[in-house]
Design an enzyme around this catalytic site. Structure first.
Site, PDB file in Angstrom:
ATOM      1  CD  GLN A 454     -39.671   3.837 -22.772  1.00  0.00           C
ATOM      2  OE1 GLN A 454     -40.463   4.681 -23.156  1.00  0.00           O
ATOM      3  NE2 GLN A 454     -39.962   2.551 -22.772  1.00  0.00           N
ATOM      4  CD1 TRP A 470     -43.744   4.711 -14.409  1.00  0.00           C
ATOM      5  CD2 TRP A 470     -45.834   5.413 -14.098  1.00  0.00           C
ATOM      6  NE1 TRP A 470     -44.464   4.352 -15.527  1.00  0.00           N
ATOM      7  CE2 TRP A 470     -45.752   4.775 -15.360  1.00  0.00           C
ATOM      8  CE3 TRP A 470     -47.055   5.930 -13.693  1.00  0.00           C
ATOM      9  CZ2 TRP A 470     -46.855   4.648 -16.206  1.00  0.00           C
ATOM     10  CZ3 TRP A 470     -48.161   5.800 -14.534  1.00  0.00           C
ATOM     11  CH2 TRP A 470     -48.053   5.173 -15.776  1.00  0.00           C
ATOM     12  CG  ASP A 577     -46.282   8.579 -21.752  1.00  0.00           C
ATOM     13  OD1 ASP A 577     -47.176   8.878 -22.573  1.00  0.00           O
ATOM     14  OD2 ASP A 577     -45.895   7.417 -21.562  1.00  0.00           O
ATOM     15  CD  GLU A 580     -53.265   9.208 -21.822  1.00  0.00           C
ATOM     16  OE1 GLU A 580     -52.759   8.099 -21.569  1.00  0.00           O
ATOM     17  OE2 GLU A 580     -52.592  10.218 -22.080  1.00  0.00           O
ATOM     18  CG  ASP A 656     -48.422   3.805 -26.532  1.00  0.00           C
ATOM     19  OD1 ASP A 656     -47.447   4.531 -26.783  1.00  0.00           O
ATOM     20  OD2 ASP A 656     -48.848   3.612 -25.380  1.00  0.00           O
ATOM     21  CG  HIS A 725     -40.606   3.436 -28.421  1.00  0.00           C
ATOM     22  ND1 HIS A 725     -40.395   2.312 -27.654  1.00  0.00           N
ATOM     23  CD2 HIS A 725     -41.227   4.325 -27.599  1.00  0.00           C
ATOM     24  CE1 HIS A 725     -40.875   2.515 -26.439  1.00  0.00           C
ATOM     25  NE2 HIS A 725     -41.379   3.735 -26.373  1.00  0.00           N
TER      26      HIS A 725
END
Length: 875
Positions: A454, A470, A577, A580, A656, A725
């Site tokens: 990631q 990002w 990812d 939301e 998470d 993870h």
């Protein structure tokens, strides 16, 4: 009047750690009245060829819907004598803080809680809808468009109900009768009414659609109704005192005043109108339930399986840190407003449920809604909007209901085989770190599907730890020789997976940037806008980002080019990812209401990624089978979702979770989310092995222990994907590569996962064809066994042939297993060979490395699984 207030609390610190629950109105209750001259005492109406509606005037009047194959079993019923449609004009406040949202009902100006039924009639085609479309008080769908049978795939006949909803208003202005000079200023004389239409129509052999449309709310000084038409209406309604609704301006008890005329010529309502009110923005649907009825579904729910007794809000958002588990929820709320969440907050809700009585319903559209299951004898759904539509499902078993539901909303595609063939190794650190861990895993003979990296975009230090840049391009300094690394791994049939999301951060302080994607998107004007028409900088964790406007026609093609560059380097999968956090005051290219678009956004995000996967696959379909081999299929997985996300997303993960044993946000919650999501169409799902969220503050420490990591490996060895993870603070956590014990355990569980791959392939194909989940609550196959209805995280099925009873508590070495009633075969413990019969329970030894797992004795799946375990020297 303004009906929406948005409060930003992104940067509010030192908050009240004991947050109050969302403020919203309690149950709205009212009476049902019907026209005794036009409605018979009892009648059965057809809906299409497979369904029927039973109207009965008994006990005040009620409707019920059933399938013609089982006319006595009602799949939906109104409560006798009670209104099943109500509406209001209310003010809403949304509090927003870094992906968390609290929707509150504030002042309510109008509530129409009583209902009349004037007419019930069949609708065969457009010509049957004969209404005066110039009447602005009539619901819009009565103009004919909504009843075009052929165009909408409906089966004739449909059924239409018309009538009025009636209530009161605190009305201080004088009401002028346009036909006279008289005025009235007494609020007690003012009531509100509106016309409504309800349309029931058959969608297919197992679904009935429903639509509710409301006309304009109107103030009337008095309403004259002939007793001949509404038998008992005046007597009953005049004596009804208003129930307390609980909102600030609407809690006084006032009578709904009705004047009754004895004149036979005065059979129409005489209305004296005041200024036009704001359109309704709340609708309630109320219908029957049973005290013992259990409700499952509602998307991914992490704290409860059975939601009876709860108020379930349906709004996509961050799940929270702790979600009620203490002391972490206290700490999270203290330092960031409502960051702790609660039992109801979830990344992937769905306005869908099924019950233990084989009743099922879902809402269409994307408006905020709340399912109130707090009453023992009824359900009430509150929808924030001026209309509502949805579907009522028929099915004889839970699996049939899932099949019927996913037939409409969509099902996932079959996954490429490589993603389910071995462990997906989640790690960070750069090229050298990958080679070092790869060498360790080879020494332990670990079956590996992929390395998920990631941090391929680089890392930066923020207030909350190491975070990603990002900007979706490889950081060539961190991953030197990126393409060579990918090629070297692929020679061993190991793929590389990466990370992206629909947000872009400014790159002012990042070195070695080749493309500044934020600036590109800003120049292309494809970022969501704020009230000033500028890119909306959305606070997210420790920095602000621009968010892609997925309604803009140029966004998808631009972002697909970014994905294309990633895949051209050899990447074969990624975490898609977020999704939301669309702000509810954003301005979108489409012009749509951002509050409703908020729930749609994760579906659009999934759709973009899925379109790219399909386009890429089609462009490679001309190659040989060897060139198209299993290493070449693309996969993306995501956490945010809504009702139709299973149509677009290939794979889900649960977000998470805390690195803890706790119930609401630890290892136990990952099981509940897996099973509730599976009921709701999220058929292919998994969680981060070991959890994600660590906390290392002076008085609040959550660190992943070695025991928790090992037990989570055992749990996830029986989910769709076996993926690790490192967590948000890798140095605080035990990792699979920490020592010999963790590495050898990881190798053992990866081989156990590999040993049932043959069955996993079957189940993934079944998910694609029928929508059934890989991991299943026992209720799905044993609905008649009352014992399994109370299970949450204690045990689950993999398909129908494997039963898993995980260890989910610290320091425990035994578990209690229950073997459900409904199977004639015995269950075999895979490690000892001991057999257990249906309807019994037993304490099972489950030392670390030997999770309590059972197969059906004599089944082909069970025998093949055991044979594979022997071949891998695990038995």
């Amino acid at each position: 009047m303004a009906t929406l207030k948005i409060t930003k609390k992104h940067h509010k610190h030192l908050n009240n750690p004991f947050n109050s629950p969302p403020q919203s109105g309690p149950f709205v209750e009212g009476k049902l009245f019907f026209n005794s001259q036009t409605l018979p005492s009892h009648q059965i109406f057809d809906i299409g060829k497979d369904f029927q509606v039973n109207w009965s005037s008994t006990d005040g009047g009620s409707l019920s819907i059933s399938h013609k194959s089982q006319p006595a079993r009602h799949i939906w019923s109104s409560v006798p004598g009670q209104a099943f449609v109500s509406a209001a004009v209310a003010e809403t406040e949304v509090e927003e803080s870094r992906g968390s949202f609290l929707v509150k009902d504030n002042e309510v100006h109008v509530v129409c809680n009583h209902q009349t039924i004037d007419c019930i009639r069949a609708v065969v085609d457009d010509s049957d809808v004969s209404v005066d479309v110039t009447d602005q008080n009539l619901p819009s769908f009565c103009g004919g468009n909504a009843t075009k049978m052929a165009e909408n795939g409906r089966q004739s006949p449909a059924l239409m109900l018309t009538g009025k909803i009636i209530g009161s208003k605190k009305w201080n202005k004088k009401v002028q009768d346009p036909k006279s000079s008289s005025t009235a200023g007494n609020s007690e004389d003012c009531s509100i009414f509106a016309k409504y239409c309800i349309l029931f129509d058959q969608k297919n052999g197992n679904q009935v659609g429903f639509q509710v449309r409301l006309g304009k709310p109107n103030v009337e000084l008095r309403q004259r109704v002939s007793p001949k038409i509404y038998k008992g209406f005046a007597r009953k309604l005049t004596g009804i005192r208003r129930r307390r609704i609980g909102w600030s301006r609407f809690c006084s008890k006032r009578k709904v005043c009705l004047a009754v005329s004895s004149s036979s010529s005065d059979e129409e309502n005489v209305v004296m109108k005041a200024a036009r009110l704001t359109d309704f923005n709340r609708i309630w649907l109320t219908y029957e339930s049973e005290r013992s009825e259990r409700f499952y579904g509602f998307g991914e729910q992490f704290s409860h399986m059975n939601l009876k007794g709860k108020r379930v809000p349906i709004f996509v958002q961050e799940q929270g840190i702790g979600r009620g588990d203490q002391p972490i929820t206290f700490a999270a709320n203290l330092v960031s407003y409502r960051a702790g969440g609660d039992w109801s907050t979830t990344y992937a809700p769905s306005p869908f449920y099924m019950t233990s009585k084989m009743r099922s319903l879902y809402l269409e559209g994307y408006n905020y809604s709340v399912f109130d299951l707090t009453k023992h004898d009824r359900v009430q759904i509150q929808i924030n909007g001026d209309s509502v539509q949805g579907r009522i499902l028929h099915g004889n078993s839970p699996t049939e209901l899932i099949e019927n539901f996913t037939e409409t909303i969509g099902r996932p595609p079959e996954l490429p085989e490589w993603i389910i063939s071995g462990a997906v190794v989640g790690m960070q650190g750069g090229t050298d770190a990958v080679h070092n861990v790869w060498n360790q895993l080879q020494a332990y003979n670990v079956p590996i599907s992929a390395f998920w990296l990631q941090d391929w975009v680089g890392q930066r230090e923020t207030l909350i730890g190491s975070q990603l840049w990002w900007n979706w391009e490889v950081d060539s300094a961190r991953y030197m020789g990126w393409q060579k690394l990918i090629k070297d791994l692929r020679t061993q049939h190991i793929n590389v997976m990466t990370y992206c999301n629909p947000c872009l951060a400014p790159m002012d302080n990042k070195p070695n940037v080749r493309r500044n994607l934020y600036e590109e998107a800003k120049k292309l004007d494809i970022l969501i806008k704020d009230n000033h028409g500028e890119p909306y900088m959305v606070p997210n964790t420790a920095f602000d980002v621009g968010m892609l406007d997925l309604t803009h026609p140029s966004t998808a093609s631009w972002f697909k080019q970014i994905l294309r560059g990633m895949v051209d380097d050899g990447v074969r999968g990624w975490m898609a990812d977020f999704g939301e956090g669309l702000p509810v005051d954003a301005h979108l290219y489409s012009g749509e209401d951002p509050v409703a678009a908020h729930n749609r956004y994760p579906e659009l995000w999934a759709k973009l990624n899925r379109e790219f996967v399909d386009e890429w696959r089609n462009s490679h379909s001309h190659g040989t089978k060897e060139q198209q081999g299993q290493d070449d299929g693309l996969v993306f997985f995501m956490r945010a979702g809504f009702r139709d996300s299973p149509r677009w997303a290939m794979l889900f993960w649960e977000g998470d979770q805390m690195v803890s044993w706790q119930t609401n946000d630890g290892i136990k919650s990952s099981v509940v989310g897996l099973l509730s999501g599976g009921i709701s169409g999220y058929a292919l799902n998994h969680s981060d092995i070991g959890g994600y969220c660590s906390v290392n503050l002076p008085f609040f420490k959550y660190r992943r222990s070695e025991e928790l990591l090992l037990r989570w490996m055992e749990l996830n060895a029986f989910t769709t994907v076996f993926r690790t993870h490192e967590g948000n603070k890798p140095s605080c956590n035990s990792q699979f590569y920490t020592n010999h014990k963790t590495l050898s355990h990881f190798a053992r569980l990866a081989k156990i996962y590999q040993a049932w791959k043959f069955y996993r392939v079957q189940l993934i194909k079944e998910a694609s064809l029928k929508g059934l989940p890989v991991c299943r609550h026992l209720f799905l196959h044993y609905p008649d066994d009352e014992r399994v209805h109370s299970f949450t995280y204690e045990q689950f099925l993999v398909g129908t042939e494997i039963l898993v009873v995980p260890v989910l508590d610290k320091g425990k070495g035994t578990v209690k297993a229950y073997f459900p009633v409904g199977e004639s075969c015995l269950w075999k413990h895979i490690w000892t060979g001991n057999l257990y019969s249906q309807g019994t329970e037993a304490w099972i030894e489950a030392p670390i490395g030997n999770p309590a797992v059972f197969v059906k004795d004599g089944s082909l799946v069970g025998e093949t699984f055991l044979k594979n375990l022997q071949e891998y020297s695990l038995l």
